[in-house]
Scaffold this motif. Sequence first.
Motif, PDB file in Angstrom:
ATOM      1  N   ILE A   1      35.934  46.438  40.883  1.00 23.75           N
ATOM      2  CA  ILE A   1      36.333  46.387  42.293  1.00 23.75           C
ATOM      3  C   ILE A   1      37.328  47.508  42.597  1.00 23.75           C
ATOM      4  CG2 ILE A   1      37.592  45.030  44.022  1.00 23.75           C
ATOM      5  CD1 ILE A   1      36.407  42.512  42.693  1.00 23.75           C
ATOM      6  N   LYS A   2      38.280  47.704  41.702  1.00 20.99           N
ATOM      7  CA  LYS A   2      39.279  48.760  41.899  1.00 20.99           C
ATOM      8  C   LYS A   2      38.619  50.136  41.921  1.00 20.99           C
ATOM      9  CE  LYS A   2      43.730  50.358  40.119  1.00 20.99           C
ATOM     10  NZ  LYS A   2      44.785  50.114  39.091  1.00 20.99           N
ATOM     11  N   ALA A   3      37.649  50.351  41.021  1.00 21.87           N
ATOM     12  CA  ALA A   3      36.957  51.637  40.972  1.00 21.87           C
ATOM     13  C   ALA A   3      36.074  51.851  42.184  1.00 21.87           C
ATOM     14  CB  ALA A   3      36.117  51.731  39.691  1.00 21.87           C
ATOM     15  N   MET A   4      35.527  50.757  42.739  1.00 22.52           N
ATOM     16  CA  MET A   4      34.630  50.875  43.883  1.00 22.52           C
ATOM     17  C   MET A   4      35.367  51.077  45.199  1.00 22.52           C
ATOM     18  SD  MET A   4      31.485  50.856  43.067  1.00 22.52           S
ATOM     19  CE  MET A   4      30.749  50.519  44.674  1.00 22.52           C
ATOM     20  N   SER A   5      36.624  50.698  45.248  1.00 21.26           N
ATOM     21  CA  SER A   5      37.351  50.757  46.519  1.00 21.26           C
ATOM     22  C   SER A   5      37.293  52.120  47.211  1.00 21.26           C
ATOM     23  CB  SER A   5      38.811  50.331  46.307  1.00 21.26           C
ATOM     24  OG  SER A   5      39.529  50.413  47.510  1.00 21.26           O
ATOM     25  N   PRO A   6      37.548  53.224  46.512  1.00 25.50           N
ATOM     26  CA  PRO A   6      37.481  54.519  47.211  1.00 25.50           C
ATOM     27  C   PRO A   6      36.054  55.011  47.454  1.00 25.50           C
ATOM     28  CG  PRO A   6      38.085  54.853  44.918  1.00 25.50           C
ATOM     29  CD  PRO A   6      38.053  53.371  45.140  1.00 25.50           C
ATOM     30  N   LYS A   7      35.066  54.339  46.884  1.00 29.38           N
ATOM     31  CA  LYS A   7      33.684  54.806  46.981  1.00 29.38           C
ATOM     32  C   LYS A   7      32.916  54.158  48.135  1.00 29.38           C
ATOM     33  CE  LYS A   7      33.381  55.584  41.984  1.00 29.38           C
ATOM     34  NZ  LYS A   7      32.672  55.202  40.719  1.00 29.38           N
ATOM     35  N   VAL A   8      33.368  52.980  48.576  1.00 28.40           N
ATOM     36  CA  VAL A   8      32.653  52.275  49.630  1.00 28.40           C
ATOM     37  C   VAL A   8      33.306  52.563  50.985  1.00 28.40           C
ATOM     38  CG1 VAL A   8      31.830  50.445  48.111  1.00 28.40           C
ATOM     39  CG2 VAL A   8      34.017  50.162  49.302  1.00 28.40           C
ATOM     40  N   ARG A   9      32.516  52.451  52.037  1.00 31.75           N
ATOM     41  CA  ARG A   9      33.067  52.660  53.384  1.00 31.75           C
ATOM     42  C   ARG A   9      33.987  51.522  53.787  1.00 31.75           C
ATOM     43  NH1 ARG A   9      31.093  51.793  58.857  1.00 31.75           N
ATOM     44  NH2 ARG A   9      29.269  50.738  57.981  1.00 31.75           N
ATOM     45  N   ARG A  10      33.635  50.305  53.346  1.00 28.20           N
ATOM     46  CA  ARG A  10      34.462  49.135  53.646  1.00 28.20           C
ATOM     47  C   ARG A  10      34.506  48.203  52.449  1.00 28.20           C
ATOM     48  NH1 ARG A  10      31.528  48.262  59.417  1.00 28.20           N
ATOM     49  NH2 ARG A  10      29.932  47.460  57.984  1.00 28.20           N
ATOM     50  N   LEU A  11      35.692  47.685  52.192  1.00 28.69           N
ATOM     51  CA  LEU A  11      35.888  46.676  51.157  1.00 28.69           C
ATOM     52  C   LEU A  11      36.401  45.418  51.848  1.00 28.69           C
ATOM     53  CD1 LEU A  11      35.985  45.837  48.171  1.00 28.69           C
ATOM     54  CD2 LEU A  11      38.292  46.813  48.058  1.00 28.69           C
TER      55      LEU A  11
ATOM     56  N   SER B   1      37.091  41.065  51.889  1.00 29.68           N
ATOM     57  CA  SER B   1      37.223  39.791  51.182  1.00 29.68           C
ATOM     58  C   SER B   1      37.118  38.652  52.179  1.00 29.68           C
ATOM     59  CB  SER B   1      38.554  39.695  50.423  1.00 29.68           C
ATOM     60  OG  SER B   1      39.646  39.528  51.306  1.00 29.68           O
ATOM     61  N   VAL B   2      36.572  37.548  51.718  1.00 27.12           N
ATOM     62  CA  VAL B   2      36.479  36.324  52.512  1.00 27.12           C
ATOM     63  C   VAL B   2      37.250  35.244  51.768  1.00 27.12           C
ATOM     64  CG1 VAL B   2      34.948  34.591  53.508  1.00 27.12           C
ATOM     65  CG2 VAL B   2      34.212  36.982  53.395  1.00 27.12           C
ATOM     66  N   CYS B   3      38.087  34.504  52.513  1.00 31.08           N
ATOM     67  CA  CYS B   3      38.800  33.370  51.943  1.00 31.08           C
ATOM     68  C   CYS B   3      39.634  33.806  50.734  1.00 31.08           C
ATOM     69  CB  CYS B   3      37.788  32.276  51.600  1.00 31.08           C
ATOM     70  SG  CYS B   3      38.481  30.639  51.313  1.00 31.08           S
ATOM     71  N   THR B   4      39.549  33.090  49.614  1.00 26.28           N
ATOM     72  CA  THR B   4      40.368  33.402  48.454  1.00 26.28           C
ATOM     73  C   THR B   4      39.874  34.619  47.683  1.00 26.28           C
ATOM     74  OG1 THR B   4      39.117  31.743  47.198  1.00 26.28           O
ATOM     75  CG2 THR B   4      41.229  31.054  48.137  1.00 26.28           C
ATOM     76  N   GLY B   5      38.840  35.265  48.164  1.00 25.92           N
ATOM     77  CA  GLY B   5      38.439  36.543  47.580  1.00 25.92           C
ATOM     78  C   GLY B   5      39.561  37.564  47.633  1.00 25.92           C
ATOM     79  N   ALA B   6      40.534  37.351  48.532  1.00 27.27           N
ATOM     80  CA  ALA B   6      41.693  38.250  48.626  1.00 27.27           C
ATOM     81  C   ALA B   6      42.460  38.307  47.308  1.00 27.27           C
ATOM     82  CB  ALA B   6      42.616  37.797  49.754  1.00 27.27           C
ATOM     83  N   PHE B   7      42.407  37.233  46.524  1.00 28.18           N
ATOM     84  CA  PHE B   7      43.112  37.233  45.237  1.00 28.18           C
ATOM     85  C   PHE B   7      42.528  38.276  44.285  1.00 28.18           C
ATOM     86  CE2 PHE B   7      44.655  33.313  46.943  1.00 28.18           C
ATOM     87  CZ  PHE B   7      45.879  33.089  46.339  1.00 28.18           C
ATOM     88  N   LEU B   8      41.224  38.496  44.348  1.00 33.13           N
ATOM     89  CA  LEU B   8      40.617  39.517  43.501  1.00 33.13           C
ATOM     90  C   LEU B   8      41.077  40.915  43.924  1.00 33.13           C
ATOM     91  CD1 LEU B   8      37.032  38.032  43.153  1.00 33.13           C
ATOM     92  CD2 LEU B   8      38.629  38.448  41.288  1.00 33.13           C
ATOM     93  N   LEU B   9      41.163  41.139  45.225  1.00 31.90           N
ATOM     94  CA  LEU B   9      41.675  42.431  45.700  1.00 31.90           C
ATOM     95  C   LEU B   9      43.136  42.593  45.308  1.00 31.90           C
ATOM     96  CD1 LEU B   9      40.145  42.761  49.297  1.00 31.90           C
ATOM     97  CD2 LEU B   9      39.130  43.283  47.079  1.00 31.90           C
ATOM     98  N   ALA B  10      43.893  41.503  45.413  1.00 32.95           N
ATOM     99  CA  ALA B  10      45.308  41.561  45.041  1.00 32.95           C
ATOM    100  C   ALA B  10      45.471  41.842  43.553  1.00 32.95           C
ATOM    101  CB  ALA B  10      45.992  40.246  45.417  1.00 32.95           C
TER     102      ALA B  10
END
Length: 341
Positions: free
Chosen positions: A113-123, A125-134
């Motif tokens: 996920i961290k590696a994909m962040s600069p590669k995708v146009r939008r990243l 999260s829904v609900c507790t998916g924010a914990f993975l981004l965090a």
Amino acid sequence: MSTFSFSRPESFKFECRTIGIVVFPGVEALDITGPSEVFNFANLSLQKQGISEHNIYSIKLLAKKPGPVTTMSGLQLVAPDAYGDLNAEIDTLLIPGGDMEQVLSDTKLIDWIKAMSPKVRRLVSVCTGAFLLAEAGLLEGCKATTHWNYCQRLAREYPGIQVKPDYIFIQEGHIFTSGGITSGIDLALALLEEDWGRDLALFVARFLVVFLKRPGGQSQFSSYLACEASQRPDLRELQAWIIEHVDQDMRIEALAERMAMSPRNFARLFLTETGMTPAKFVEMTRIDRARHLLETGELSVEAIASQTGFKDAERMRRAFIRLLAVNPRHYRQRFGQSTTA
């Protein structure tokens, strides 16, 4: 299916955008199916109207390995691809919520996920998916939201994040976080509107029988009273008394007297134990009771204000707008059993 107008410049070209959605054991099914239905209805709508012959979105489920994944509800979803297989194709990467305890230890997924962040146009999260981004460090110094029941935990475990509990969704650059479960539908509609304009987004919202832009925030649906004092039985008893007697005198002096404490010491203790001031707790308790009365009965707004300790309708109206972003009459229209006010 009814028709709708879809205006676009002559130079406008349709293109198919790939929505990559991560799935894992214990994922919340509606976090996936809600946004997916928004994007799929956009596909269907344009094709039914003869506006486009092809899909404008392609939904790809991505798991640790291809195959079935069991969701939190027991339903099985089949992921045809593994995350890492479609890196170059993904336009928008969506991270749903669910049972976070196991998936947060998946360092391979976090790193991807961290590696994909600069590669995708939008990243997204829904609900507790924010914990993975965090956990991937992508929300540090940013405003973000998650399910109302997990906002305190997100703020506690990741103090560098500015957690906003009452937001349906928040955008920070190319990263979007959304609140609890059905908030993923709200966010998907906003992304659809960003991509293809208001006409199509509004048509899909109407077809799904949801708001294009939902009024108010998550606090319309959350329990404000999830701040029980865990270390002080006497304070828990006071909170229970407040909930049962919302029309009584709730000035800090009166509450402190019930605890046989000075107002200053009582206010400090209450804030330490519950994370909020006594006045805030009282106001939220009164709003919670007022909401119940608006939803289930036909008492006038004035009568409800009197019964819940607000004293007058204007004071209750100001509290509703400040905390729920909607006034009592509109709240009843949207959530009540009766339209009588």
